[in-house]
Design an enzyme around this catalytic site. Structure first.
Site, short mmCIF file in Angstrom:
data_model
loop_
_atom_site.label_atom_id
_atom_site.label_comp_id
_atom_site.label_asym_id
_atom_site.label_seq_id
_atom_site.Cartn_x
_atom_site.Cartn_y
_atom_site.Cartn_z
N GLY A 14 0.66 -1.17 0.21
CA GLY A 14 0.09 0.02 -0.05
C GLY A 14 0.79 1.37 0.02
CB SER A 46 -3.24 2.49 -0.30
OG SER A 46 -2.49 2.47 0.99
CB ALA A 49 -7.76 6.45 0.24
CD GLN A 50 -15.19 6.92 -1.18
OE1 GLN A 50 -15.63 7.74 -0.40
NE2 GLN A 50 -15.73 5.71 -1.84
N GLY A 51 -11.46 10.34 0.03
CA GLY A 51 -11.30 11.79 0.20
C GLY A 51 -10.21 12.62 -0.30
CD GLU A 118 -11.99 14.52 3.58
OE1 GLU A 118 -11.53 13.62 4.71
OE2 GLU A 118 -11.65 14.03 2.58
CG ASP A 225 -2.55 -11.21 7.45
OD1 ASP A 225 -3.59 -11.25 7.89
OD2 ASP A 225 -2.04 -12.36 6.73
CG HIS A 246 -16.16 6.51 7.33
ND1 HIS A 246 -17.43 7.07 7.10
CD2 HIS A 246 -15.24 7.29 6.94
CE1 HIS A 246 -16.97 8.04 6.19
NE2 HIS A 246 -15.78 7.94 6.13
CG HIS A 355 -12.86 4.11 7.98
ND1 HIS A 355 -13.03 3.51 6.85
CD2 HIS A 355 -12.24 5.27 8.00
CE1 HIS A 355 -12.33 4.55 5.98
NE2 HIS A 355 -12.01 5.55 6.51
CD GLU A 379 -5.73 1.19 8.74
OE1 GLU A 379 -5.58 1.28 7.54
OE2 GLU A 379 -6.73 0.69 9.36
NE ARG A 390 -7.85 7.56 9.80
CZ ARG A 390 -8.18 7.74 8.43
NH1 ARG A 390 -7.35 8.55 7.66
NH2 ARG A 390 -9.26 7.18 8.13
CG LEU A 396 -4.16 7.91 1.66
CD1 LEU A 396 -4.88 8.71 0.74
CD2 LEU A 396 -3.71 6.62 1.28
C1 LIG Z 1 -12.69 2.85 1.71
C2 LIG Z 1 -11.72 3.64 2.47
C3 LIG Z 1 -11.49 4.93 2.32
C4 LIG Z 1 -10.41 5.45 2.90
N1 LIG Z 1 -10.17 7.00 2.65
C5 LIG Z 1 -8.80 7.60 3.06
C6 LIG Z 1 -8.62 9.15 2.68
O1 LIG Z 1 -9.57 9.52 1.87
N2 LIG Z 1 -7.72 9.52 3.08
C7 LIG Z 1 -6.72 8.90 4.03
O2 LIG Z 1 -5.76 9.45 4.29
N3 LIG Z 1 -7.12 7.67 4.27
C8 LIG Z 1 -8.18 7.10 3.91
N4 LIG Z 1 -8.45 5.57 4.52
C9 LIG Z 1 -7.46 4.92 5.18
C10 LIG Z 1 -6.15 4.49 4.58
O3 LIG Z 1 -6.58 4.27 3.15
C11 LIG Z 1 -5.44 3.48 4.86
O4 LIG Z 1 -5.07 3.65 6.23
C12 LIG Z 1 -4.00 3.45 4.37
O5 LIG Z 1 -4.07 3.25 2.86
C13 LIG Z 1 -3.17 2.18 4.89
O6 LIG Z 1 -1.89 2.05 3.86
P1 LIG Z 1 -0.94 1.05 4.00
O7 LIG Z 1 0.01 1.25 3.22
O8 LIG Z 1 -0.47 1.02 6.01
O9 LIG Z 1 -1.86 -0.33 4.24
P2 LIG Z 1 -2.56 -0.87 2.85
O10 LIG Z 1 -2.78 0.20 1.75
O11 LIG Z 1 -3.74 -1.62 3.32
O12 LIG Z 1 -1.67 -1.87 2.32
C14 LIG Z 1 -1.45 -3.42 3.12
C15 LIG Z 1 -0.44 -4.26 2.07
O13 LIG Z 1 -0.23 -5.32 2.85
C16 LIG Z 1 -0.39 -6.61 2.28
N5 LIG Z 1 -0.43 -7.44 3.25
C17 LIG Z 1 -1.33 -7.72 4.42
N6 LIG Z 1 -0.97 -8.70 5.03
C18 LIG Z 1 -0.08 -9.34 4.29
C19 LIG Z 1 0.38 -10.52 4.48
N7 LIG Z 1 0.29 -11.35 5.38
N8 LIG Z 1 1.73 -10.87 3.70
C20 LIG Z 1 1.81 -10.07 2.39
N9 LIG Z 1 1.17 -8.90 2.30
C21 LIG Z 1 0.23 -8.58 3.15
C22 LIG Z 1 -1.64 -6.10 1.50
O14 LIG Z 1 -1.86 -7.07 0.43
C23 LIG Z 1 -1.25 -4.82 1.06
O15 LIG Z 1 -0.52 -4.88 -0.28
C24 LIG Z 1 -9.29 4.99 3.82
C25 LIG Z 1 -9.56 3.58 3.88
C26 LIG Z 1 -10.63 2.92 3.13
C27 LIG Z 1 -10.77 1.21 3.59
#
Ligand SMILES: Cc1cc2nc3c(=O)[nH]c(=O)nc-3n(C[C@H](O)[C@H](O)[C@H](O)COP(=O)(O)OP(=O)(O)OC[C@H]3O[C@@H](n4cnc5c(N)ncnc54)[C@H](O)[C@@H]3O)c2cc1C
Length: 528
Positions: A14, A46, A49-51, A118, A225, A246, A355, A379, A390, A396
């Site tokens: 992500g 990631s 993410a909409q907003g 927002e 995980d 949310h 959320h 996250e 948050r 993001l």
């Molecule tokens: C619908 C929605 C809307 C959102 N809107 C916003 C927004 O507008 N603005 C904002 O700032 N935030 C928003 N968020 C929150 C934000 O998107 C997330 O907190 C952020 O993207 C998390 O990023 P990350 O890189 O930590 O994890 P993620 O983007 O969730 O990536 C996790 C990665 O880990 C991998 N993974 C997981 N477990 C394993 C494993 N055991 N082995 C190998 N790979 C694994 C997954 O496949 C993925 O590649 C939103 C979230 C959602 C769900």
């Protein structure tokens, strides 16, 4: 099978993992392996993410953003972490996302960047790409990574366990050394086998855990995980009781989990009961419909429970013109229309859903955890930025900043040593013939999700938490026996992680008797 050896293993691609890998790849001598459990590397929270992503607005200041973050965090946000986010974030948005990856954020007619607003933000400061900001960002980052010859992306590869000494050391004297991470055991789905991935440094970027709840905005892979793996390895986990709900998720058959961005309220959208009563002023006199999301989520929950409403309504059509709605919220407009709701002429039925995980693996200002050579970013980590709740659109940015910082810290630590392959045992799966029964896995996942939703959800009590813990501990034992007797697959790995993540959250919620931010107990101290 020889172990796979790399300089840095990044688990998850992500925004946090991708940002880390991109920064590490600058040195062509450094080999970076990026794994993800999904077949498509773009699949992650990631992507959905909409907003948008927070940055400095036109009439804004670093002090004002920090103030808003701390206010939303309900007294538990770490001021120094919020300061790091705000001081480095806006520069990295330009350098990494706009200039390096080529993300085209929306612009005003005069060509200047367009800033959205927002809930709980004091001014307009959110950069967006329509209402599909995450998709644009993650597409650009993955494309940039594919262009790096020293980044090896391995898809359909699920991390099972972190390799840590002394736990996995052949040498018994390793017990006297600090806990140190040397990579991970990884289940490669196409070979149906667990391989050893050894690394000088490991970055955990596995995202959140919304899927341990029955109703959530999170995609299928957000099952805790990374949290469970780090916890088992002995890493410190903090603030796990703070799961953000949310307030506005679509409540129409077929639209389960689809998020109606907070930007809708930011653009003037109003919450109404099904009979048309506006209610947010009664719960948050200062902010009204723009109150922080925990306050809004509980207000909706309260209205639903008190009056037996199946949902509440979010009205944007009486505030914005149809053209403006279609232009600003194209994804929401299209998705709702496909499900029979025309948001240009009707209010949207909404309910709250799990959320965002505000707690996680403790990480310092460089993403370092309490386990040596193990970093946690995004996250899965808890840097303190989000405190008890948050602020919208900050996650993001946190992933971008801490992914970049963890990479910089690794770059600065030139002397990270590699472990000798012979010192690490291979994964043992001899003699396991039994295939995992998908019906059992599905049922156990559903039990976890229902338990968390009803007993460890928006409103918690001593009794509910005691019940949750009893049920989850029992389930954990059953799942552990099942896990040890069955051939591995991704779903079974996820089930084991989910129940452990659920226990971590429920135990933290039981220990903390004080209501704060998104941890709300209706039978003890603290204010709503
Ligand atoms: C619908 C929605 C809307 C959102 N809107 C916003 C927004 O507008 N603005 C904002 O700032 N935030 C928003 N968020 C929150 C934000 O998107 C997330 O907190 C952020 O993207 C998390 O990023 P990350 O890189 O930590 O994890 P993620 O983007 O969730 O990536 C996790 C990665 O880990 C991998 N993974 C997981 N477990 C394993 C494993 N055991 N082995 C190998 N790979 C694994 C997954 O496949 C993925 O590649 C939103 C979230 C959602 C769900």
């Amino acid at each position: 099978m020889n172990p796979h050896q790399t300089d840095v293993l990044v688990i998850g691609c992500g925004i946090a993992g991708a940002a880390a890998a991109l920064r590490l790849a600058r040195d062509r001598q450094r080999q970076v392996t990026l794994i993800t459990r999904t077949a498509d590397p773009e699949e992650s929270s990631s992507r959905y993410a909409q907003g948008g992503i927070v940055t400095l607005g036109e009439e804004d200041s670093a002090d004002l953003i920090v103030k808003d973050i701390l206010a939303a965090g309900a007294g538990l946000s770490l001021p120094s972490a919020a300061r790091v986010l705000v001081e480095e974030g806006p520069g990295l948005v330009l350098e990494v996302l706009v200039e390096s990856a080529g993300v085209s954020f929306d612009r005003a007619p005069d060509g200047r960047l367009a800033y959205g607003r927002e809930g709980a933000h004091s001014c307009s400061r959110i950069l967006h790409v329509g209402d599909a900001t995450g998709r644009a960002i993650i597409q650009a980052l993955i494309a940039a990574l594919r262009g790096q010859s020293n980044v090896h992306i391995v898809h359909s590869a699920t991390a099972v366990d972190l390799i840590t000494f002394p736990h996995h050391a052949q040498n018994p004297l390793a017990v006297y050394e600090p806990i140190t991470c040397h990579g991970a055991y990884v289940f490669e789905q196409s070979h149906r086998a667990v391989h050893t991935y050894l690394a000088r440094a490991t970055i955990l970027a596995t995202g959140g855990l919304g899927r341990i709840y029955r109703y959530t905005t999170n995609p299928e892979g957000a099952r805790g995980d990374g949290l469970a793996m780090a916890y088992r390895a002995g890493a410190r986990v903090i603030n796990a009781e703070y799961v953000q709900f949310h307030p506005t998720v679509l409540a129409v058959p077929g639209g389960e989990g689809f998020l109606i961005s907070e930007a809708v309220r930011g653009e003037g959208g109003r919450l109404l009961t099904p009979d048309g009563r506006s209610f947010m002023k009664a719960y948050a006199p200062r902010w009204g419909d723009l109150a922080p999301r925990d306050v809004v989520a509980r207000a909706i929950h309260h209205e639903m429970v008190e009056h037996g409403y199946p949902y509440v309504l979010l009205d944007i059509y009486s505030v914005l013109s149809p053209n403006r709605i279609r232009e600003r919220f194209p994804t929401i407009h299209a998705r709702c229309l496909a499900l029979g709701i025309d948001v240009t002429s009707q209010p949207i039925p909404v309910v709250p859903a799990a959320h965002y995980f505000c707690g996680g693996v403790w990480a310092d200002e460089w993403g370092r955890t309490t386990v040596q050579n193990l970093y946690a970013v995004g996250e899965v980590a808890c840097t303190g930025v989000h405190g008890a709740n948050r602020l919208a659109s900050t996650s993001l940015l946190e992933g971008l900043v801490w992914g970049n910082r963890a990479a910089r810290d690794i770059v600065a630590r030139r002397s990270l040593s590699a472990v000798a392959p012979d010192d690490v045992p291979c994964w043992e799966e001899e003699g396991l013939e039994e295939e995992a029964d998908p019906a059992l896995i599905w049922r156990d996942v559903r039990t976890i999700q229902h338990t968390m939703w009803h007993y460890v959800g928006l409103v918690r009590s001593t009794r509910r938490l005691a019940r949750a813990l009893r049920d989850l501990r029992h389930l954990d034992q059953d799942i552990d026996s099942f896990y040890r007797a069955t051939r591995l697959n991704d779903a079974l790995i996820g089930l084991r992680h989910s129940v452990q993540a659920a226990l971590i959250v429920a135990e933290a919620a039981q220990h903390n008797r004080y209501s704060r931010g998104c941890h709300y107990r209706d039978d003890t101290k603290g204010a709503m």
